[in-house]
Design an enzyme around this catalytic site. Structure first.
Site, PDB file in Angstrom:
ATOM      1  N   LYS A  49      91.458  -9.029   1.097  1.00  0.00           N
ATOM      2  CA  LYS A  49      92.673  -8.943   1.918  1.00  0.00           C
ATOM      3  C   LYS A  49      93.561 -10.148   1.655  1.00  0.00           C
ATOM      4  CE  LYS A  49      90.427  -6.179   5.463  1.00  0.00           C
ATOM      5  NZ  LYS A  49      89.718  -6.121   6.734  1.00  0.00           N
ATOM      6  N   GLN A  93      88.006  -9.687  11.650  1.00  0.00           N
ATOM      7  CA  GLN A  93      87.156  -8.847  10.798  1.00  0.00           C
ATOM      8  C   GLN A  93      85.948  -8.356  11.594  1.00  0.00           C
ATOM      9  OE1 GLN A  93      87.820  -7.878   7.573  1.00  0.00           O
ATOM     10  NE2 GLN A  93      85.991  -6.616   7.721  1.00  0.00           N
ATOM     11  N   ASP A 116      95.824  -4.598  13.085  1.00  0.00           N
ATOM     12  CA  ASP A 116      94.925  -3.445  12.953  1.00  0.00           C
ATOM     13  C   ASP A 116      95.286  -2.326  13.931  1.00  0.00           C
ATOM     14  OD1 ASP A 116      93.167  -3.752  10.857  1.00  0.00           O
ATOM     15  OD2 ASP A 116      91.723  -4.933  12.010  1.00  0.00           O
TER      16      ASP A 116
END
Ligand code: NAP
Length: 290
Positions: A49, A93, A116
């Site tokens: 990422k 994460q 997200d």
């Protein structure tokens, strides 16, 4: 033979578009990623990422914590990032170490920085049929992939297998918002194959080999989200690709289907949070219209 839903090709197209857009921005977004624990797969995902963001011209910072990190330490860091104007997007994460309450952690992210799309605010907006700041990455990637291949879901019977907050529930809701008829299945579903046989579109997000070719209707569309390693260490999806691709009209491969679209969506979301109200691609715009 089925048409392959090529996530890599679409990801590259999106990145080309994004790079031009970012090159023309006087200031760049900054994505902060919190990585807690020593799970090797998570470390690889986070490294990818960061590298992808930087290649596109997005700033990124990774904040590492050992697996013994306390919940309060994580909450304090998120509060600091929420209040830091130089940070425009925050990602935690998953999975987090077991002693951490992941819901408390996700809930503490400012919705405007929730890249997200998993905070209760953003998921709540999605479930109410309203506009969240951004949509969760994997479901958004799936819709972008369907759009790219001009697959209209209206009135179609979509069977979603898996009901996580990350994939199953939001993708089902996004499809419902687009007037699909959605059936949700999970580990307690009885006669799964009787249900999948009636599906125009099957979206499988389990992480086990749950879909055999006998469970599918001829001409169906298959989106395989699952990823796991088989007994030979080979990465594979929930569907028996070889056999299913003889029956289906369209199929997403693993790897190369939904995975690249998830990272593409993460980058799109990072830029969308930075430039609110201006979806950064035609495809993203289409998601918003529905
Ligand atoms: P998850 O939270 O572990 O959820 C798995 C779901 O599968 C659960 O709802 C579970 O049902 C259901 N399930 C388990 N066994 C089943 C069975 N035999 N039949 C039907 N349903 C069954 O997983 P997730 O986070 O959604 O991820 C799912 C998979 O997608 C994993 O392999 C993950 O690695 C992959 N993934 C890929 C991407 C990508 O970018 N390609 C992104 C995210 C996730 P219950 O709810 O009843 O337990």
């Amino acid at each position: 033979m089925a048409v392959i839903l090529d996530g890599k090709k679409l990801r590259d197209k999106i990145f080309l578009d994004l790079k031009t857009k970012l090159d023309n921005l006087p200031q760049k977004p900054t994505l902060a990623v919190i990585l807690a624990g020593d799970e090797p797969a998570s470390a690889i995902y986070v490294r990818n990422k960061k590298k992808t963001a930087e290649n596109l011209g997005i700033n990124s910072v990774v904040i590492n914590y050992p697996s013994g990190v306390s919940q309060n330490e994580l909450l304090a860091k998120i509060e600091e990032l929420n209040n830091d104007n130089s940070i425009t997007a925050i990602l935690v994460q998953l999975p987090l170490p077991e002693h951490i309450d992941k819901f408390k952690i996700i809930d503490s992210i400012l919705p405007e920085k929730d890249v997200d799309g998993l905070t209760p605010y953003n998921l709540g907006k999605l479930f109410a049929g309203e506009e969240p700041y951004v949509y969760p990455c994997t479901p958004k990637g799936i819709l972008l992939l369907l759009d790219e291949y001009k697959i209209n879901v209206e009135g179609k019977h979509v069977v979603v297998i898996g009901r996580s907050n990350l994939v199953g529930k939001p993708v089902a809701q996004m499809l419902l918002n687009r007037n699909a008829t959605v059936t949700m299945c999970h580990s307690h579903t009885k006669n799964l194959s009787e249900i999948t046989k009636t599906a125009d579109i099957v979206i499988s997000a389990v992480g086990k080999n749950v879909i055999g070719e006998k469970m599918l209707k001829s001409g169906c569309i298959i989106i395989d989200v699952g990823i796991f390693k088989d007994e030979n260490g080979k990465v594979r999806g929930d569907v028996n690709f070889e056999e299913a691709s003889k029956i289906a009209a369209y199929i997403s491969p693993v790897p190369g289907g939904v995975g690249p679209m998830t990272i593409a969506s993460l980058m799109l979301n990072t830029v969308e949070l930075f430039t609110p109200g201006t979806p950064v691609s035609a495809a993203a715009l289409q998601i918003r219209k529905d």
